[in-house]
Design a protein around this motif. Sequence first.
Motif, PDB file in Angstrom:
ATOM      1  N   LEU A   1     -40.735   1.084   8.744  1.00 27.95           N
ATOM      2  CA  LEU A   1     -41.210  -0.351   9.166  1.00 27.95           C
ATOM      3  C   LEU A   1     -40.036  -1.304   9.175  1.00 27.95           C
ATOM      4  CD1 LEU A   1     -43.778  -2.071   9.976  1.00 27.95           C
ATOM      5  CD2 LEU A   1     -44.401  -2.132   7.209  1.00 27.95           C
ATOM      6  N   ARG A   2     -40.146  -2.113   9.741  1.00 30.94           N
ATOM      7  CA  ARG A   2     -39.176  -3.258   9.813  1.00 30.94           C
ATOM      8  C   ARG A   2     -39.841  -4.596   9.994  1.00 30.94           C
ATOM      9  NH1 ARG A   2     -36.733   0.303   7.849  1.00 30.94           N
ATOM     10  NH2 ARG A   2     -34.952   1.331   8.524  1.00 30.94           N
ATOM     11  N   TRP A   3     -39.206  -5.419   9.250  1.00 27.29           N
ATOM     12  CA  TRP A   3     -39.689  -6.929   9.083  1.00 27.29           C
ATOM     13  C   TRP A   3     -38.847  -7.890   9.382  1.00 27.29           C
ATOM     14  CZ3 TRP A   3     -41.817  -9.735   4.308  1.00 27.29           C
ATOM     15  CH2 TRP A   3     -42.573 -11.061   4.850  1.00 27.29           C
ATOM     16  N   LYS A   4     -39.045  -8.596  10.485  1.00 27.64           N
ATOM     17  CA  LYS A   4     -38.202  -9.434  10.762  1.00 27.64           C
ATOM     18  C   LYS A   4     -38.698 -11.082  10.498  1.00 27.64           C
ATOM     19  CE  LYS A   4     -34.763 -11.375  14.113  1.00 27.64           C
ATOM     20  NZ  LYS A   4     -34.830 -11.573  15.542  1.00 27.64           N
ATOM     21  N   HIS A   5     -38.381 -11.606   9.371  1.00 30.28           N
ATOM     22  CA  HIS A   5     -39.005 -12.588   8.637  1.00 30.28           C
ATOM     23  C   HIS A   5     -38.490 -13.900   9.380  1.00 30.28           C
ATOM     24  CE1 HIS A   5     -39.736 -15.759   5.661  1.00 30.28           C
ATOM     25  NE2 HIS A   5     -40.982 -15.146   5.443  1.00 30.28           N
ATOM     26  N   PRO A   6     -39.195 -15.028   9.876  1.00 25.73           N
ATOM     27  CA  PRO A   6     -38.755 -15.955  10.435  1.00 25.73           C
ATOM     28  C   PRO A   6     -37.792 -16.817   9.837  1.00 25.73           C
ATOM     29  CG  PRO A   6     -41.258 -16.293   9.611  1.00 25.73           C
ATOM     30  CD  PRO A   6     -40.868 -14.974   9.628  1.00 25.73           C
ATOM     31  N   SER A   7     -37.566 -16.997   8.514  1.00 23.19           N
ATOM     32  CA  SER A   7     -36.585 -17.717   7.936  1.00 23.19           C
ATOM     33  C   SER A   7     -35.332 -16.885   7.344  1.00 23.19           C
ATOM     34  CB  SER A   7     -37.106 -18.699   7.080  1.00 23.19           C
ATOM     35  OG  SER A   7     -38.202 -18.316   6.247  1.00 23.19           O
ATOM     36  N   TYR A   8     -35.920 -15.642   6.722  1.00 24.20           N
ATOM     37  CA  TYR A   8     -35.060 -14.811   6.023  1.00 24.20           C
ATOM     38  C   TYR A   8     -34.228 -13.948   7.015  1.00 24.20           C
ATOM     39  CZ  TYR A   8     -37.161 -16.418   1.702  1.00 24.20           C
ATOM     40  OH  TYR A   8     -37.477 -17.434   0.817  1.00 24.20           O
ATOM     41  N   GLY A   9     -34.876 -13.677   8.255  1.00 24.50           N
ATOM     42  CA  GLY A   9     -34.195 -12.541   9.056  1.00 24.50           C
ATOM     43  C   GLY A   9     -34.829 -10.975   8.672  1.00 24.50           C
ATOM     44  N   TYR A  10     -34.164 -10.063   8.795  1.00 19.96           N
ATOM     45  CA  TYR A  10     -34.705  -8.661   8.264  1.00 19.96           C
ATOM     46  C   TYR A  10     -34.847  -8.642   7.015  1.00 19.96           C
ATOM     47  CZ  TYR A  10     -34.733  -6.955  13.093  1.00 19.96           C
ATOM     48  OH  TYR A  10     -34.998  -6.629  14.384  1.00 19.96           O
ATOM     49  N   VAL A  11     -35.863  -8.159   6.593  1.00 16.79           N
ATOM     50  CA  VAL A  11     -36.093  -7.838   5.206  1.00 16.79           C
ATOM     51  C   VAL A  11     -36.114  -6.393   5.022  1.00 16.79           C
ATOM     52  CG1 VAL A  11     -37.364  -8.441   2.930  1.00 16.79           C
ATOM     53  CG2 VAL A  11     -37.377 -10.228   5.071  1.00 16.79           C
ATOM     54  N   SER A  12     -35.864  -5.974   3.879  1.00 17.35           N
ATOM     55  CA  SER A  12     -35.655  -4.473   3.722  1.00 17.35           C
ATOM     56  C   SER A  12     -36.805  -4.202   3.233  1.00 17.35           C
ATOM     57  CB  SER A  12     -34.608  -4.024   2.769  1.00 17.35           C
ATOM     58  OG  SER A  12     -35.026  -2.770   2.108  1.00 17.35           O
ATOM     59  N   PRO A  13     -37.689  -2.928   3.702  1.00 21.74           N
ATOM     60  CA  PRO A  13     -38.863  -2.303   3.304  1.00 21.74           C
ATOM     61  C   PRO A  13     -38.843  -1.969   1.709  1.00 21.74           C
ATOM     62  CG  PRO A  13     -37.742  -0.817   4.632  1.00 21.74           C
ATOM     63  CD  PRO A  13     -36.995  -1.991   4.911  1.00 21.74           C
ATOM     64  N   THR A  14     -37.375  -1.629   1.371  1.00 19.15           N
ATOM     65  CA  THR A  14     -37.416  -1.541  -0.247  1.00 19.15           C
ATOM     66  C   THR A  14     -37.757  -2.905  -1.054  1.00 19.15           C
ATOM     67  OG1 THR A  14     -35.098  -1.948  -0.396  1.00 19.15           O
ATOM     68  CG2 THR A  14     -35.819   0.332  -0.222  1.00 19.15           C
ATOM     69  N   GLU A  15     -37.770  -4.044  -0.356  1.00 22.60           N
ATOM     70  CA  GLU A  15     -37.993  -5.343  -1.109  1.00 22.60           C
ATOM     71  C   GLU A  15     -39.494  -5.710  -0.666  1.00 22.60           C
ATOM     72  OE1 GLU A  15     -35.885  -8.749   0.277  1.00 22.60           O
ATOM     73  OE2 GLU A  15     -36.566  -9.700  -1.491  1.00 22.60           O
ATOM     74  N   PHE A  16     -39.900  -5.405   0.770  1.00 25.68           N
ATOM     75  CA  PHE A  16     -41.296  -6.011   0.753  1.00 25.68           C
ATOM     76  C   PHE A  16     -42.506  -5.012   0.637  1.00 25.68           C
ATOM     77  CE2 PHE A  16     -40.249  -4.704   5.355  1.00 25.68           C
ATOM     78  CZ  PHE A  16     -41.318  -4.175   5.754  1.00 25.68           C
ATOM     79  N   ILE A  17     -42.173  -3.912   0.818  1.00 26.51           N
ATOM     80  CA  ILE A  17     -43.143  -2.763   0.470  1.00 26.51           C
ATOM     81  C   ILE A  17     -43.843  -2.687  -0.839  1.00 26.51           C
ATOM     82  CG2 ILE A  17     -43.835  -0.117   0.623  1.00 26.51           C
ATOM     83  CD1 ILE A  17     -43.652  -1.066   3.528  1.00 26.51           C
ATOM     84  N   PRO A  18     -42.861  -2.868  -1.791  1.00 32.52           N
ATOM     85  CA  PRO A  18     -43.532  -3.127  -3.292  1.00 32.52           C
ATOM     86  C   PRO A  18     -44.341  -4.329  -3.275  1.00 32.52           C
ATOM     87  CG  PRO A  18     -41.315  -2.331  -3.385  1.00 32.52           C
ATOM     88  CD  PRO A  18     -41.461  -2.612  -1.936  1.00 32.52           C
ATOM     89  N   ILE A  19     -43.837  -5.342  -2.750  1.00 34.25           N
ATOM     90  CA  ILE A  19     -44.673  -6.650  -2.728  1.00 34.25           C
ATOM     91  C   ILE A  19     -46.172  -6.528  -2.177  1.00 34.25           C
ATOM     92  CG2 ILE A  19     -44.898  -8.991  -1.915  1.00 34.25           C
ATOM     93  CD1 ILE A  19     -41.645  -9.091  -2.365  1.00 34.25           C
TER      94      ILE A  19
END
Length: 278
Positions: free
Chosen positions: A61-79
Amino acid sequence: AQLDDEVKTHYYHPDQREQSKRQLQLKNDLYYASDYQEFELFYQPIVDVREERLYGFESLLRWKHPSYGYVSPTEFIPIAEQSGRIVQIGYWVMEKACQQLKLWEDSGLEAVVSVNISYRQIIEEDFVERVKTIINHCGCHRHHLVFELTENILMKDIALSNRVLNELKAIGIRISVDDFGIGYSSLSYIKKFPIDILKIDRAFVRNLDEETNDLAIIRAIVEMSRSLNLRVVIEGVETEAQLKLLKQLRCQLIQGYLFSKPLPPKEVVKQIAGIQQH
Ligand code: C2E
Ligand code: CA
Ligand code: CA
Ligand code: CA
Protein backbone atom coordinates in the motif's frame (compact mmCIF):
# COMPACT_ATOMS: atom_id res chain seq x y z
CA ALA A 1 -2.66 7.47 22.53
CA GLN A 2 0.35 5.27 23.02
CA LEU A 3 2.17 3.85 20.04
CA ASP A 4 4.12 0.65 20.45
CA ASP A 5 7.89 0.74 20.95
CA GLU A 6 8.76 -0.53 17.53
CA VAL A 7 7.06 2.44 15.91
CA LYS A 8 8.53 4.93 18.33
CA THR A 9 12.12 3.84 17.83
CA HIS A 10 11.73 3.37 14.12
CA TYR A 11 10.29 6.80 13.56
CA TYR A 12 12.14 8.69 16.22
CA HIS A 13 12.54 12.26 15.13
CA PRO A 14 14.77 14.93 16.71
CA ASP A 15 11.72 17.07 17.28
CA GLN A 16 9.47 14.81 19.29
CA ARG A 17 6.67 17.34 19.55
CA GLU A 18 6.47 17.87 15.84
CA GLN A 19 6.57 14.12 15.41
CA SER A 20 3.61 13.44 17.65
CA LYS A 21 1.72 16.27 16.00
CA ARG A 22 2.34 14.56 12.67
CA GLN A 23 1.19 11.21 14.02
CA LEU A 24 -1.99 12.74 15.37
CA GLN A 25 -2.61 14.45 12.05
CA LEU A 26 -2.04 11.20 10.13
CA LYS A 27 -4.33 9.34 12.51
CA ASN A 28 -7.09 11.88 11.93
CA ASP A 29 -6.63 11.99 8.19
CA LEU A 30 -6.68 8.20 8.01
CA TYR A 31 -9.76 8.04 10.14
CA TYR A 32 -11.78 10.64 8.29
CA ALA A 33 -10.68 9.83 4.76
CA SER A 34 -14.02 9.05 3.15
CA ASP A 35 -12.68 7.70 -0.12
CA TYR A 36 -9.42 6.08 -1.16
CA GLN A 37 -8.27 8.62 -3.74
CA GLU A 38 -4.99 9.17 -1.93
CA PHE A 39 -4.22 5.44 -1.79
CA GLU A 40 -2.56 3.31 -4.39
CA LEU A 41 -1.68 -0.36 -4.41
CA PHE A 42 1.79 -1.18 -5.72
CA TYR A 43 3.15 -4.61 -6.65
CA GLN A 44 6.57 -6.19 -6.25
CA PRO A 45 7.48 -9.34 -8.20
CA ILE A 46 8.43 -12.60 -6.49
CA VAL A 47 10.65 -14.52 -8.88
CA ASP A 48 11.20 -18.26 -9.18
CA VAL A 49 14.92 -18.16 -9.91
CA ARG A 50 15.28 -21.88 -10.53
CA GLU A 51 12.63 -22.00 -13.23
CA GLU A 52 13.47 -18.46 -14.29
CA ARG A 53 9.92 -17.26 -14.26
CA LEU A 54 7.53 -15.10 -12.31
CA TYR A 55 5.93 -16.65 -9.22
CA GLY A 56 3.75 -13.76 -8.12
CA PHE A 57 3.45 -10.25 -6.73
CA GLU A 58 3.24 -8.86 -3.22
CA SER A 59 0.78 -5.97 -3.00
CA LEU A 60 2.06 -3.01 -0.97
CA LEU A 61 0.00 0.00 0.00
CA ARG A 62 1.06 3.57 -0.80
CA TRP A 63 -0.46 6.73 0.64
CA LYS A 64 0.03 10.11 -0.95
CA HIS A 65 -0.92 12.55 1.75
CA PRO A 66 -2.15 15.97 0.51
CA SER A 67 0.38 17.89 2.62
CA TYR A 68 3.08 15.37 3.64
CA GLY A 69 3.48 13.68 0.26
CA TYR A 70 4.22 9.93 0.28
CA VAL A 71 3.98 8.50 3.78
CA SER A 72 5.67 5.14 4.37
CA PRO A 73 3.41 2.21 5.29
CA THR A 74 5.80 1.46 8.15
CA GLU A 75 4.60 4.78 9.56
CA PHE A 76 0.88 4.83 8.73
CA ILE A 77 -0.04 1.12 8.98
CA PRO A 78 0.67 0.97 12.74
CA ILE A 79 -1.42 4.13 13.18
CA ALA A 80 -4.26 2.63 11.17
CA GLU A 81 -3.99 -0.59 13.16
CA GLN A 82 -4.20 1.30 16.40
CA SER A 83 -7.27 3.29 15.45
CA GLY A 84 -8.94 0.26 13.89
CA ARG A 85 -9.11 1.99 10.52
CA ILE A 86 -6.96 -0.80 9.07
CA VAL A 87 -10.09 -2.96 8.91
CA GLN A 88 -11.71 -0.75 6.23
CA ILE A 89 -8.40 -0.04 4.52
CA GLY A 90 -7.69 -3.76 4.50
CA TYR A 91 -10.92 -4.52 2.66
CA TRP A 92 -10.10 -1.81 0.12
CA VAL A 93 -6.64 -3.34 -0.40
CA MET A 94 -8.14 -6.80 -0.82
CA GLU A 95 -10.71 -5.56 -3.33
CA LYS A 96 -8.03 -3.74 -5.33
CA ALA A 97 -5.70 -6.75 -5.26
CA CYS A 98 -8.45 -9.14 -6.36
CA GLN A 99 -9.48 -6.80 -9.20
CA GLN A 100 -5.88 -6.62 -10.38
CA LEU A 101 -5.47 -10.37 -10.06
CA LYS A 102 -8.54 -10.85 -12.25
CA LEU A 103 -7.12 -8.48 -14.88
CA TRP A 104 -3.82 -10.40 -14.88
CA GLU A 105 -5.63 -13.75 -15.07
CA ASP A 106 -7.64 -12.51 -18.05
CA SER A 107 -4.46 -11.35 -19.77
CA GLY A 108 -2.99 -14.84 -19.39
CA LEU A 109 -0.41 -13.94 -16.79
CA GLU A 110 0.21 -16.88 -14.46
CA ALA A 111 0.96 -15.41 -11.03
CA VAL A 112 -0.27 -15.31 -7.45
CA VAL A 113 -0.98 -12.05 -5.65
CA SER A 114 -0.23 -11.72 -1.97
CA VAL A 115 -1.96 -9.35 0.44
CA ASN A 116 -0.66 -8.25 3.84
CA ILE A 117 -3.10 -8.84 6.67
CA SER A 118 -3.14 -7.19 10.12
CA TYR A 119 -4.25 -8.71 13.39
CA ARG A 120 -7.16 -6.28 13.65
CA GLN A 121 -8.56 -7.71 10.44
CA ILE A 122 -8.61 -11.37 11.41
CA ILE A 123 -10.37 -10.72 14.71
CA GLU A 124 -13.37 -9.30 12.83
CA GLU A 125 -16.10 -11.86 13.21
CA ASP A 126 -17.19 -11.72 9.56
CA PHE A 127 -13.65 -11.51 8.15
CA VAL A 128 -13.71 -14.76 6.17
CA GLU A 129 -17.25 -14.11 4.93
CA ARG A 130 -16.22 -10.71 3.61
CA VAL A 131 -13.14 -12.17 1.98
CA LYS A 132 -15.38 -14.65 0.16
CA THR A 133 -17.72 -11.86 -0.93
CA ILE A 134 -14.83 -9.80 -2.33
CA ILE A 135 -13.39 -12.77 -4.22
CA ASN A 136 -16.79 -13.62 -5.69
CA HIS A 137 -17.40 -10.01 -6.60
CA CYS A 138 -14.04 -9.70 -8.39
CA GLY A 139 -14.22 -13.10 -10.02
CA CYS A 140 -10.55 -13.95 -9.44
CA HIS A 141 -9.28 -17.44 -8.63
CA ARG A 142 -9.05 -18.21 -4.93
CA HIS A 143 -5.97 -20.35 -5.37
CA HIS A 144 -4.10 -17.38 -6.86
CA LEU A 145 -4.48 -15.48 -3.63
CA VAL A 146 -1.93 -15.51 -0.79
CA PHE A 147 -2.41 -13.89 2.61
CA GLU A 148 0.71 -12.75 4.42
CA LEU A 149 0.57 -12.70 8.22
CA THR A 150 3.53 -12.16 10.51
CA GLU A 151 4.39 -14.81 13.05
CA ASN A 152 3.65 -12.26 15.78
CA ILE A 153 0.07 -12.05 14.56
CA LEU A 154 -0.29 -15.83 14.56
CA MET A 155 1.07 -16.13 18.09
CA LYS A 156 -1.16 -13.42 19.57
CA ASP A 157 -4.12 -15.76 19.80
CA ILE A 158 -3.15 -19.20 18.61
CA ALA A 159 -6.63 -20.69 18.75
CA LEU A 160 -8.17 -17.81 16.80
CA SER A 161 -5.38 -17.74 14.18
CA ASN A 162 -5.70 -21.44 13.66
CA ARG A 163 -9.44 -21.22 13.17
CA VAL A 164 -9.22 -18.30 10.72
CA LEU A 165 -6.32 -19.83 8.81
CA ASN A 166 -8.15 -23.13 8.44
CA GLU A 167 -11.22 -21.32 7.12
CA LEU A 168 -9.09 -19.41 4.62
CA LYS A 169 -7.34 -22.62 3.58
CA ALA A 170 -10.71 -24.25 3.05
CA ILE A 171 -11.56 -21.53 0.52
CA GLY A 172 -8.28 -22.17 -1.28
CA ILE A 173 -6.26 -19.17 -0.10
CA ARG A 174 -2.57 -19.79 0.58
CA ILE A 175 -1.00 -18.66 3.83
CA SER A 176 2.42 -17.10 4.08
CA VAL A 177 4.27 -16.33 7.32
CA ASP A 178 5.78 -12.89 6.89
CA ASP A 179 9.00 -11.62 8.51
CA PHE A 180 9.84 -15.17 9.48
CA GLY A 181 12.77 -15.57 11.83
CA ILE A 182 12.59 -12.30 13.73
CA GLY A 183 9.62 -13.01 16.00
CA TYR A 184 8.91 -16.07 18.08
CA SER A 185 10.43 -18.39 15.51
CA SER A 186 9.05 -21.38 17.29
CA LEU A 187 8.93 -24.04 14.62
CA SER A 188 6.89 -26.34 16.77
CA TYR A 189 4.12 -23.74 16.58
CA ILE A 190 4.63 -22.97 12.93
CA LYS A 191 4.00 -26.65 12.29
CA LYS A 192 0.59 -26.40 13.96
CA PHE A 193 -0.73 -23.82 11.52
CA PRO A 194 -1.91 -24.67 7.99
CA ILE A 195 0.93 -22.76 6.32
CA ASP A 196 2.19 -22.89 2.76
CA ILE A 197 4.98 -20.34 2.59
CA LEU A 198 7.65 -18.88 4.88
CA LYS A 199 8.97 -15.43 4.03
CA ILE A 200 12.43 -14.99 5.47
CA ASP A 201 12.92 -11.49 6.75
CA ARG A 202 15.19 -9.02 5.01
CA ALA A 203 17.32 -8.84 8.16
CA PHE A 204 18.91 -12.19 7.26
CA VAL A 205 19.78 -11.09 3.74
CA ARG A 206 21.17 -7.63 4.40
CA ASN A 207 24.69 -8.72 5.37
CA LEU A 208 24.74 -11.98 3.54
CA ASP A 209 28.00 -11.16 1.78
CA GLU A 210 29.96 -10.75 5.01
CA GLU A 211 28.14 -12.77 7.60
CA THR A 212 28.22 -16.53 7.50
CA ASN A 213 25.82 -16.80 10.45
CA ASP A 214 22.89 -15.55 8.43
CA LEU A 215 23.76 -17.96 5.69
CA ALA A 216 23.65 -20.85 8.15
CA ILE A 217 20.25 -19.71 9.43
CA ILE A 218 18.82 -19.46 5.94
CA ARG A 219 20.25 -22.86 5.08
CA ALA A 220 18.62 -24.39 8.15
CA ILE A 221 15.24 -22.79 7.37
CA VAL A 222 15.37 -23.90 3.74
CA GLU A 223 16.23 -27.47 4.69
CA MET A 224 13.57 -27.63 7.36
CA SER A 225 10.97 -26.18 4.99
CA ARG A 226 11.73 -28.90 2.50
CA SER A 227 10.94 -31.61 5.00
CA LEU A 228 7.80 -29.77 6.13
CA ASN A 229 6.72 -29.25 2.53
CA LEU A 230 6.75 -25.44 2.76
CA ARG A 231 7.79 -22.93 0.12
CA VAL A 232 10.34 -20.31 1.13
CA VAL A 233 10.46 -16.74 -0.15
CA ILE A 234 13.59 -14.70 0.55
CA GLU A 235 12.83 -10.99 0.65
CA GLY A 236 15.04 -7.93 0.38
CA VAL A 237 17.50 -9.34 -2.14
CA GLU A 238 19.36 -6.39 -3.63
CA THR A 239 22.60 -7.69 -5.12
CA GLU A 240 23.82 -10.33 -7.55
CA ALA A 241 26.23 -11.54 -4.85
CA GLN A 242 23.32 -12.23 -2.49
CA LEU A 243 21.41 -13.99 -5.25
CA LYS A 244 24.39 -16.19 -6.04
CA LEU A 245 24.74 -17.31 -2.42
CA LEU A 246 21.02 -17.95 -2.14
CA LYS A 247 21.00 -20.00 -5.31
CA GLN A 248 23.78 -22.14 -3.84
CA LEU A 249 21.46 -22.85 -0.92
CA ARG A 250 18.84 -23.88 -3.49
CA CYS A 251 16.56 -20.99 -2.58
CA GLN A 252 13.93 -20.78 -5.26
CA LEU A 253 11.63 -17.83 -4.62
CA ILE A 254 13.24 -14.40 -4.43
CA GLN A 255 11.83 -10.90 -3.91
CA GLY A 256 13.81 -7.68 -3.79
CA TYR A 257 15.07 -4.54 -5.44
CA LEU A 258 17.46 -6.68 -7.53
CA PHE A 259 14.47 -7.63 -9.65
CA SER A 260 12.15 -4.70 -9.05
CA LYS A 261 10.93 -2.18 -6.53
CA PRO A 262 7.21 -2.16 -5.78
CA LEU A 263 5.52 -0.43 -8.73
CA PRO A 264 2.06 0.34 -10.12
CA PRO A 265 0.56 -2.65 -12.03
CA LYS A 266 1.37 -1.48 -15.57
CA GLU A 267 4.97 -0.65 -14.75
CA VAL A 268 5.63 -3.83 -12.81
CA VAL A 269 4.48 -5.90 -15.77
CA LYS A 270 7.07 -4.17 -17.94
CA GLN A 271 9.73 -5.22 -15.43
CA ILE A 272 8.84 -8.89 -15.74
CA ALA A 273 10.11 -9.15 -19.28
CA GLY A 274 13.56 -8.39 -17.87
CA ILE A 275 13.13 -10.92 -15.09
CA GLN A 276 12.61 -13.86 -17.44
CA GLN A 277 16.04 -13.28 -18.95
CA HIS A 278 17.76 -12.58 -15.67
P1 C2E B 1 6.56 -6.23 4.54
O1 C2E B 1 5.27 -6.94 4.39
O2 C2E B 1 7.66 -6.97 5.20
O3 C2E B 1 6.96 -5.78 3.07
C1 C2E B 1 8.25 -5.78 2.55
C2 C2E B 1 8.86 -4.40 2.60
O4 C2E B 1 10.21 -4.47 2.15
C3 C2E B 1 8.18 -3.40 1.66
O5 C2E B 1 8.25 -2.12 2.27
C4 C2E B 1 9.08 -3.46 0.42
O6 C2E B 1 9.00 -2.29 -0.38
C5 C2E B 1 10.42 -3.59 1.07
N1 C2E B 1 11.41 -4.20 0.19
C6 C2E B 1 11.23 -5.13 -0.76
N2 C2E B 1 12.38 -5.47 -1.36
C7 C2E B 1 13.35 -4.73 -0.77
C8 C2E B 1 14.77 -4.62 -0.95
O7 C2E B 1 15.38 -5.30 -1.78
N3 C2E B 1 15.42 -3.75 -0.15
C9 C2E B 1 14.78 -3.00 0.79
N4 C2E B 1 15.50 -2.15 1.53
N5 C2E B 1 13.44 -3.07 0.99
C10 C2E B 1 12.74 -3.93 0.22
P2 C2E B 1 7.00 -1.13 2.27
O8 C2E B 1 6.26 -1.20 0.97
O9 C2E B 1 7.49 0.19 2.74
O10 C2E B 1 6.04 -1.76 3.38
C11 C2E B 1 6.44 -1.79 4.71
C12 C2E B 1 5.50 -2.62 5.54
O11 C2E B 1 4.22 -2.02 5.63
C13 C2E B 1 5.27 -4.02 5.00
O12 C2E B 1 6.35 -4.84 5.34
C14 C2E B 1 3.97 -4.38 5.70
O13 C2E B 1 4.23 -4.81 7.01
C15 C2E B 1 3.25 -3.04 5.76
N6 C2E B 1 2.26 -2.97 4.66
C16 C2E B 1 2.42 -2.51 3.40
N7 C2E B 1 1.26 -2.61 2.70
C17 C2E B 1 0.34 -3.13 3.55
C18 C2E B 1 -1.04 -3.49 3.44
O14 C2E B 1 -1.69 -3.37 2.37
N8 C2E B 1 -1.65 -3.98 4.56
C19 C2E B 1 -0.98 -4.16 5.74
N9 C2E B 1 -1.64 -4.67 6.79
N10 C2E B 1 0.33 -3.87 5.87
C20 C2E B 1 0.99 -3.36 4.80
CA1 CA C 1 4.62 -8.80 3.52
CA1 CA D 1 8.21 -9.12 5.19
CA1 CA E 1 7.89 -6.21 7.88
